[in-house]
Design an enzyme around this catalytic site. Structure first.
Site, mmCIF file in Angstrom:
data_model
loop_
_atom_site.group_PDB
_atom_site.id
_atom_site.type_symbol
_atom_site.label_atom_id
_atom_site.label_comp_id
_atom_site.label_asym_id
_atom_site.label_seq_id
_atom_site.Cartn_x
_atom_site.Cartn_y
_atom_site.Cartn_z
ATOM 1 N N ARG A 59 38.002 8.586 -59.098
ATOM 2 C CA ARG A 59 38.729 7.373 -58.706
ATOM 3 C C ARG A 59 40.196 7.565 -59.104
ATOM 4 O O ARG A 59 40.555 8.601 -59.651
ATOM 5 C CB ARG A 59 38.121 6.130 -59.367
ATOM 6 N N ASN B 261 43.005 -1.797 -60.512
ATOM 7 C CA ASN B 261 42.210 -1.697 -61.741
ATOM 8 C C ASN B 261 42.936 -0.806 -62.731
ATOM 9 O O ASN B 261 43.323 0.317 -62.392
ATOM 10 C CB ASN B 261 40.837 -1.088 -61.448
ATOM 11 N N GLU B 262 43.152 -1.320 -63.911
ATOM 12 C CA GLU B 262 43.703 -0.515 -65.001
ATOM 13 C C GLU B 262 44.825 0.409 -64.517
ATOM 14 O O GLU B 262 44.726 1.634 -64.600
ATOM 15 C CB GLU B 262 42.594 0.287 -65.683
ATOM 16 N N CYS C 65 52.222 10.250 -60.933
ATOM 17 C CA CYS C 65 52.270 11.337 -59.956
ATOM 18 C C CYS C 65 53.638 12.013 -59.997
ATOM 19 O O CYS C 65 54.664 11.342 -60.111
ATOM 20 C CB CYS C 65 52.007 10.787 -58.556
ATOM 21 N N CYS D 128 54.741 14.264 -57.577
ATOM 22 C CA CYS D 128 54.977 14.916 -56.274
ATOM 23 C C CYS D 128 56.427 14.707 -55.799
ATOM 24 O O CYS D 128 57.220 14.019 -56.445
ATOM 25 C CB CYS D 128 53.994 14.380 -55.252
ATOM 26 N N GLU E 52 36.874 -6.951 -69.521
ATOM 27 C CA GLU E 52 35.791 -5.966 -69.646
ATOM 28 C C GLU E 52 35.526 -5.673 -71.118
ATOM 29 O O GLU E 52 36.460 -5.464 -71.894
ATOM 30 C CB GLU E 52 36.180 -4.631 -68.998
ATOM 31 N N HIS F 182 26.261 3.861 -68.702
ATOM 32 C CA HIS F 182 27.080 2.818 -69.335
ATOM 33 C C HIS F 182 26.235 1.556 -69.457
ATOM 34 O O HIS F 182 25.572 1.155 -68.511
ATOM 35 C CB HIS F 182 28.307 2.546 -68.462
HETATM 36 C C1 GAL Z 1 37.073 0.594 -67.421
HETATM 37 C C2 GAL Z 1 37.071 0.408 -65.937
HETATM 38 C C3 GAL Z 1 35.694 0.085 -65.395
HETATM 39 C C4 GAL Z 1 34.674 0.995 -66.026
HETATM 40 C C5 GAL Z 1 34.727 0.845 -67.517
HETATM 41 C C6 GAL Z 1 33.717 1.675 -68.253
HETATM 42 O O1 GAL Z 1 38.053 1.505 -67.760
HETATM 43 O O2 GAL Z 1 37.971 -0.586 -65.543
HETATM 44 O O3 GAL Z 1 35.707 0.245 -63.999
HETATM 45 O O4 GAL Z 1 34.923 2.306 -65.647
HETATM 46 O O5 GAL Z 1 35.991 1.239 -67.973
HETATM 47 O O6 GAL Z 1 33.839 1.540 -69.643
#
Ligand code: GAL
Length: 668
Positions: free
Chosen positions: A116, A154-155, A160, A162, A308, A359
């Site tokens: 990703r 996301n995060e 880069c 380039c 998260e 996970h």
């Molecule tokens: C974060 C991310 C999530 C998942 C998670 C796992 O860095 O935003 O998509 O990968 O970690 O701990």
């Protein structure tokens, strides 16, 4: 009023939920999930973070039907959706057809799809394609009853090197410096024959034979943060124009070096964080508390969202320890106590395939009839008892200053010691306040400090004249200031300020130095009264210039010279600490500066391992230790979690938490 967490909590109360990746499951499972979510008190799910390839399987061919059905299902269960723009993971077709969208590392190697984050933040094709999809999403779901918030990307943190990134960097530099003369001057390019004669010669700090110009690298970090922020902002503007009442956020990674979170937080409606504490580290409770306090600072004291966290083990450490029962609840409540109004997890249902199969999740592979899911359900339900906490603040009279630019500038190669790090230094100073139940706000350099009785600057290597003047004025008006070593050394170009250091803080500190002297072995120091302590890593050849010497070196080449000073300046006091005292000495120092500032903890005495923090009228007491503890309380209090009344003290087993209000209080 600006949009914020209240936009969500006014309707839904405290938020509880997690990332939900329905594209990994057949639709029959969705219905079970929705029922399980309701049962567990889930009221917010983050959907679609990695759905680009499902939403747009081929360039321009959209498939939103599945997402329509999912959103309907969530709406029917009254679960809010934090709908993601899936821009963190473009589908393979983007990199395949437009390889220039793929990121290139500092060695010139392309980073391919298959994981990703494979995008270049400066690629025009990436911008176009991602914004097209975001526009389509916003048009389609504007006004949808399930849509509670937008989660952009996301995060963010992808860098880069380039050619397109180089071109974007040059435009950014032109904007900053006008002409090449300004650039050459700022980067000090007379050093090592680096003078630029044409803009086309200017590059990102790609891999080079030896130490790369630190000013160039500092500007590159600024640029990378700004460039990603521009992409965030472009998405946000599309979303805001179509759904003006829906807050927009993205998820931070705590003390993550890649973006200047102070600048980013200004652009968001909701500050959100991802937090994965390291299980085996005894400093974890303090480090996590510090991260939460940083989030509260980024949110300017208002509530933030824990986007998260993990119910148990993660998959990305080399050795992934599971959490013992009670641990994720303790961690969740810690975030709540420190200002979070939402407690979410990665992720709802554990993946069967892909890189994160191992996970932990809210529903494990073994299904909902498990110890872990039962604990999730109980936790979701118990949060209702704490609903009165939503919207309340954590009062703090102590501030700790931390800035990304200074962090970046400090931690370049070729300095006196690699062992003085800005984030570790921040933590060192934070620990004694945490252990004393003293609330701390984390503030940026240049912040308005009037609300604080004590300001601690663990390290501020790079300081602007205005920031230094702000600290001086704060002390003159009566504040108490503590400054840690190697501060005030560089200007915003990362040039060393000439003269005795810390040049711009010399007057306020009443002390100055002429040499930085990292040490191999710890050195002994002596407080004025005679007691000794050790200090490690770093010392400075200092002289008092009006300041009182509070501690001096007792061994080594600096024996007899000042290690810690205290200076009356205007109506206030300024401390300078030229070394890195051992934890017990730093704790003693914290006690003295707290006394100078007239600040005390929320409870008179805390047993080791116990955290105490007041949020609104609720006093949270959390036991991070491995023993059962008794904590003395100044007044009779009711525990919102158990319903019990505590008379004079509360007893907490390991990992237990009390949420106390004075008996007869109204919260809850
Ligand atoms: C974060 C991310 C999530 C998942 C998670 C796992 O860095 O935003 O998509 O990968 O970690 O701990």
């Amino acid at each position: 009023m600006k949009l914020g967490m209240h936009t969500l909590t006014q309707r839904r109360g405290l938020l509880f939920g997690g990332d939900y990746n329905p594209e990994q499951w057949p639709e029959e499972v969705w219905a079970q999930d929705a029922a399980l979510m309701r049962d567990a008190g889930v009221n917010l799910v983050t959907v679609g973070v990695f759905s680009w390839a499902r939403l747009e399987p081929e360039p321009g061919k959209r498939d939103f039907g599945w997402l329509d059905r999912l959103l309907e299902l969530m709406a029917a269960h009254d679960i809010g959706v934090d709908l993601a723009t899936p821009t963190a993971s473009p589908p393979p077709w983007l990199g395949h057809r437009w390889p220039e969208t793929l990121p290139v590392d500092e060695h010139g190697h392309t980073l391919w799809y298959g994981a990703r984050n494979q995008f270049c933040p400066s690629s025009s094709v990436y911008w176009e394609r991602s914004l097209d999809l975001v526009t389509a999403l916003a048009d389609r779901y504007a006004g949808h009853p399930a849509l509670a918030m937008w989660h952009v990307g996301n995060e963010y943190g992808q860098v880069c090197f380039c050619d397109a990134s180089a071109a974007a960097f040059r435009s950014w530099l032109r904007e900053r410096y006008g002409g090449l003369d300004g650039l050459n001057e700022a980067w000090g390019t007379t050093f090592w024959s680096q003078g630029y004669s044409d803009w086309e010669e200017v590059l990102p700090p790609r891999a080079a034979p030896y130490i790369v110009n630190p000013s160039q690298r500092l500007d590159w970090r600024r640029f990378c943060s700004d460039q990603m922020l521009a992409h965030f902002r472009a998405q946000r503007d599309v979303l805001r124009a179509r759904t003006p009442g829906v807050p927009v956020t993205t998820n931070f990674m705590g003390l993550f070096k890649g973006i200047d979170s102070w600048a980013w937080a200004e652009e968001e409606d909701v500050v959100a964080n991802d937090c994965y504490p390291e299980p085996g580290d005894p400093l974890t409770p303090a480090r996590t508390a510090l991260t939460h306090d940083l989030m509260r600072g980024l949110a300017k004291g208002r509530p933030w969202l824990l986007m998260e966290q993990a119910t148990s083990a993660v998959n990305w450490r080399p050795h992934n320890l599971p959490k013992p029962p009670g641990q994720f609840r303790l961690e969740s409540l810690q975030a709540l106590a420190r200002g979070a109004d939402g407690l979410c997890y990665f992720q709802w249902r554990a993946s069967r395939f892909g890189a994160e199969r191992f996970h932990a999740a809210m529903v494990p592979h073994a299904g909902p009839e498990t110890r872990l899911h039962r604990a999730v359900r109980e936790h979701g339900r118990e949060l209702r008892r704490l609903s009165g906490v939503a919207g309340t603040e954590v009062p703090a009279r102590v501030a700790m200053m931390f800035g990304w630019e200074s962090w970046w500038a400090l931690e370049e190669r070729g300095r006196p010691s690699d062992r003085l790090n800005a984030d570790e230094q921040l933590l060192r100073y934070y620990v004694p306040f945490f252990e004393r139940g003293v609330a701390v706000d984390v503030v940026p350099p240049g912040a308005d400090l009037d609300a604080y009785a004590l300001v601690v600057v663990p390290n501020l290597f790079l300081v602007s004249d205005e920031q230094a003047a702000g600290l001086d004025a704060y002390v003159r008006r009566g504040g108490v200031l503590v400054v840690g070593p190697f501060s005030g050394v560089a200007d915003p170009r990362a040039h060393i300020r000439i003269g005795r250091f810390p040049a711009p803080l010399r007057e306020v500190l009443g002390a100055s130095g002429e040499e930085w002297q990292p040490v191999g072995e710890p050195v002994r120091c002596r407080w004025q009264g005679g007691a000794e302590f050790t200090a490690d890593t770093w010392t400075e050849l200092l002289a008092a210039e009006g300041a009182e010497v509070v501690a001096e070196y007792a061994s080594g080449g600096l024996a007899g010279l000042p290690a810690v000073t205290r200076h009356r300046h205007g109506d206030g006091l300024a401390w300078y600490v030229g070394t890195m005292p051992e934890p017990a000495a730093l704790a003693a120092l914290a006690e003295r500066v707290l006394a100078d500032a007239g600040v005390t903890g929320v409870l008179p005495a805390l047993p080791p391992g116990v955290e105490a923090v007041r949020r609104g009228e609720v006093l949270f007491v959390l036991n991070h230790g491995t023993d059962t503890v008794r904590v003395e309380l100044p007044e009779r209090a009711d525990d919102l979690l158990t319903g019990a009344t505590a008379e004079g003290s509360v007893t907490l087993a390991p990992r237990e938490v009390a949420a106390l209000v004075p008996t007869g209080g109204a919260a809850g």
